[in-house]
Design a protein around this motif. Structure first.
Motif, short mmCIF file in Angstrom:
data_model
loop_
_atom_site.label_atom_id
_atom_site.label_comp_id
_atom_site.label_asym_id
_atom_site.label_seq_id
_atom_site.Cartn_x
_atom_site.Cartn_y
_atom_site.Cartn_z
N THR A 155 -3.51 -3.37 -14.31
CA THR A 155 -2.51 -2.35 -14.65
C THR A 155 -3.22 -1.02 -14.86
N ARG A 156 -2.50 0.06 -14.65
CA ARG A 156 -3.04 1.40 -14.88
C ARG A 156 -1.94 2.27 -15.47
N GLU A 157 -2.33 3.45 -15.89
CA GLU A 157 -1.37 4.40 -16.47
C GLU A 157 -0.37 4.85 -15.41
N TYR A 158 0.87 4.91 -15.83
CA TYR A 158 1.93 5.32 -14.90
C TYR A 158 1.70 6.75 -14.43
N LYS A 159 1.94 6.99 -13.14
CA LYS A 159 1.86 8.32 -12.55
C LYS A 159 3.21 8.66 -11.95
N HIS A 160 3.55 9.93 -12.02
CA HIS A 160 4.82 10.38 -11.49
C HIS A 160 4.92 10.03 -10.00
N GLY A 161 5.99 9.40 -9.62
CA GLY A 161 6.20 9.02 -8.23
C GLY A 161 5.88 7.57 -7.94
N ASP A 162 5.30 6.84 -8.92
CA ASP A 162 5.05 5.41 -8.70
C ASP A 162 6.38 4.69 -8.47
N PRO A 163 6.45 3.74 -7.54
CA PRO A 163 7.71 3.03 -7.29
C PRO A 163 8.15 2.25 -8.52
N LEU A 164 9.46 2.19 -8.73
CA LEU A 164 10.00 1.55 -9.92
C LEU A 164 9.73 0.04 -9.92
N ASN A 165 9.63 -0.58 -8.72
CA ASN A 165 9.40 -2.03 -8.70
C ASN A 165 7.99 -2.40 -9.11
N VAL A 168 6.59 -0.80 -11.91
CA VAL A 168 6.49 -0.45 -13.33
C VAL A 168 6.44 -1.74 -14.16
N ASP A 169 5.54 -1.78 -15.16
CA ASP A 169 5.43 -2.94 -16.05
C ASP A 169 6.50 -2.84 -17.13
N TRP A 170 7.67 -3.35 -16.81
CA TRP A 170 8.81 -3.21 -17.72
C TRP A 170 8.61 -4.02 -19.00
N LYS A 171 7.93 -5.13 -18.92
CA LYS A 171 7.67 -5.92 -20.13
C LYS A 171 6.81 -5.14 -21.12
N ARG A 172 5.80 -4.46 -20.61
CA ARG A 172 4.95 -3.66 -21.50
C ARG A 172 5.72 -2.49 -22.08
N LEU A 173 6.60 -1.90 -21.29
CA LEU A 173 7.41 -0.80 -21.79
C LEU A 173 8.32 -1.27 -22.92
N ALA A 174 8.93 -2.47 -22.74
CA ALA A 174 9.82 -2.99 -23.79
C ALA A 174 9.04 -3.36 -25.04
N ARG A 175 7.79 -3.81 -24.83
CA ARG A 175 7.01 -4.28 -25.97
C ARG A 175 6.37 -3.14 -26.75
N SER A 176 5.82 -2.17 -26.04
CA SER A 176 5.05 -1.11 -26.72
C SER A 176 5.59 0.29 -26.47
N GLY A 177 6.53 0.44 -25.55
CA GLY A 177 7.05 1.75 -25.23
C GLY A 177 6.15 2.56 -24.31
N GLU A 178 5.07 1.94 -23.79
CA GLU A 178 4.14 2.65 -22.91
C GLU A 178 4.49 2.33 -21.44
N LEU A 179 4.45 3.40 -20.64
CA LEU A 179 4.68 3.22 -19.21
C LEU A 179 3.36 2.85 -18.52
N ALA A 180 3.41 1.83 -17.74
CA ALA A 180 2.23 1.40 -16.99
C ALA A 180 2.67 0.93 -15.61
N THR A 181 1.75 0.96 -14.65
CA THR A 181 2.03 0.55 -13.28
C THR A 181 1.19 -0.67 -12.93
N LEU A 182 1.84 -1.65 -12.34
CA LEU A 182 1.14 -2.86 -11.91
C LEU A 182 0.39 -2.62 -10.61
N GLU A 183 -0.84 -3.11 -10.55
CA GLU A 183 -1.63 -3.08 -9.33
C GLU A 183 -1.78 -4.51 -8.80
N PHE A 184 -1.61 -4.69 -7.50
CA PHE A 184 -1.77 -5.99 -6.88
C PHE A 184 -2.98 -5.96 -5.93
N ARG A 185 -3.53 -7.12 -5.70
CA ARG A 185 -4.67 -7.20 -4.79
C ARG A 185 -4.19 -6.96 -3.36
N GLU A 186 -4.75 -5.92 -2.74
CA GLU A 186 -4.31 -5.57 -1.39
C GLU A 186 -4.84 -6.58 -0.37
#
Length: 457
Positions: free
Chosen positions: A234-244, A246-264
């Protein structure tokens, strides 16, 4: 038949008619007939001495009518034997193939019709068809004998087994003799005939690739985070990251926006390198496919599998002939690969006679290889040269996998020694960190599956 009419193909009973099926006719009504040589057959050697023997006896013992008559008869036979040259043939050849684009291992019926288009009778005509050296005659015979008057024709047929490649018939050899058989002439009659057998490019063999990849999306998992299927980080959310993402569980738990990274998963650039030097044309037993044929068959399967997976694939050869197809993708590239594997002279089913320069060929290969390319080397490891090639490629940053068809046997001491030397070469490569697939009699797909399990263990 004289020694000049012998042929390396196995002889058997000839046939006069072709099997059914579509036919392809090679016919040239103005075919050149090249008269190569004429010579004595020595069929009547000693006849002159025997004929004049009664003359000598008659001189010694007086004139005796019986001896003189025998001498006259003998001299007449000698005159008959020595009279007349072997006729120069004027022939038209028609050669029919039941299929000129067969699949590998198909049986193709060849029907040959020879017409005497000249004005002279050919009392003793012997024909040897110019079967391509890579094709084995499995039924009938490419030889035929006949006597042809002007305008008459003779037909014969035989069956060959199709193998990969483009095969051109050589000129037919025509041997003519005079009536007594004392003089013989060998001529060549050309009739252009070509059979092309293309590999199917079946993707039965799926070779496991290594981590060196391109920027293109493919099937190889990398250590790079991005869009993919397997979670990476996971990394810090950046403007323009796709909504799908976004780590919604982390946002609900801590209120912090984060973006999920997958192995390419990215595509690889692969070059299939076939060892097609004269030293690689080895087979365990007579009649078996040689190691170059098996290597080209394995390359065909691997190339098809890689193209199906979206990888960029090229083809090269260690051969006296230049052979290079730059890595690419798509249906057009697949067609070019299939054509090259079937017809390129560097990958012929029988060895050529060109001069191979090891260091020059390797330098040219290194200049052509893309920096991100990995190499799959198909070689029987019959000597140390492919070992040095694999290690040199690995040292310059090109990951190497060796697929080695085994041409050795255990019948003699020499065979066992060659087997031990080949195993030592494979062991040296493995010790250098290079993957080696030892391919015996089982299907290539089975061998690769076993090797994959061993590498992943």
């Amino acid at each position: 038949m004289s020694e000049s009419a012998t042929n390396s193909k196995e002889d058997s009973v000839g046939r006069d008619s072709a099997d059914g099926g579509d036919t392809v006719v090679a016919d040239d009504s103005h075919q050149p007939v090249e008269s190569r040589r004429a010579f004595d057959t020595n069929r009547w050697v000693g006849a002159t001495a025997v004929a004049f023997l009664p003359v000598g006896v008659a001189i010694l013992f007086g004139r005796r009518p019986g001896l003189l008559l025998a001498a006259v008869v003998g001299i007449a036979y000698v005159a008959y034997a020595r009279s007349g040259e072997a006729p120069v043939p004027d022939l038209r050849v028609e050669r029919e193939l039941s299929d000129d684009t067969p699949d590998g291992d198909d049986e193709v019926r060849v029907t040959v019709t020879v017409t005497n288009t000249g004005e002279s009778t050919l009392p003793d005509l012997r024909l040897v068809d110019g079967v391509p050296p890579a094709l084995a005659v499995v039924d009938g015979s490419p030889r035929h004998g006949a006597a042809l008057r002007p305008g008459k024709r003779a037909s014969f047929g035989y069956t060959v087994t199709a193998v990969r490649g483009e095969h051109e018939w050589e000129p037919m050899q025509a041997i003519t003799r005079n009536a007594s058989g004392s003089r013989e002439r060998v001529s060549a009659v050309d009739a252009a005939t070509t059979m092309r057998c293309l590999p199917r490019l079946d993707s039965a063999a799926d070779i496991p690739l290594r981590g060196l990849t391109t920027q293109y999306t493919g099937r190889i998992a990398t250590n790079v985070g991005g869009s993919g299927l397997e979670f990476h980080s996971t990394r810090e959310y950046k403007h323009g990251d796709p909504l799908n993402r976004v780590d919604w569980k982390r946002l609900a738990r801590s209120g912090e926006l984060a973006t999920l990274e997958f192995r390419e998963e990215r595509a690889a650039t692969v070059v299939a390198l076939v060892d097609a030097r004269q030293e690689a044309y080895l087979a365990g037993d007579q009649g078996e496919e040689n190691a170059v044929e098996r290597g080209v068959d394995a390359a065909s399967q691997v190339v098809s599998s890689l193209l199906d997976s979206g990888d960029r694939v090229g083809i090269a050869a260690l051969s006296a002939e230049e052979c290079w197809l730059a890595p690419g993708v798509g249906n057009d590239h697949r067609a070019r690969a299939r054509q090259l594997l079937a017809t390129h002279p560097a990958l012929a089913a029988t060895p050529g006679d060109g001069k191979f320069f090891p260091s020059i060929r390797l330098r040219r290969l290194l200049r052509r290889l893309p920096t991100d390319a990995q190499v799959v080397l198909f070689s029987p490891l019959a000597d140390d040269y492919p070992v040095s090639v694999a290690r040199r490629l690995d040292a310059t940053g090109h990951l190497v996998t060796v697929v080695s068809p085994d041409p050795t046997g255990e019948e003699t001491t020499g065979h066992r020694l060659a087997t031990a030397e080949r195993r030592n070469r494979a062991s040296r490569l493995r010790q250098a960190g290079i993957r080696v697939v030892d391919w015996g009699d089982e299907p290539l797909a089975t061998t690769l599956t076993t090797a994959t399990r061993r590498w992943s263990a």
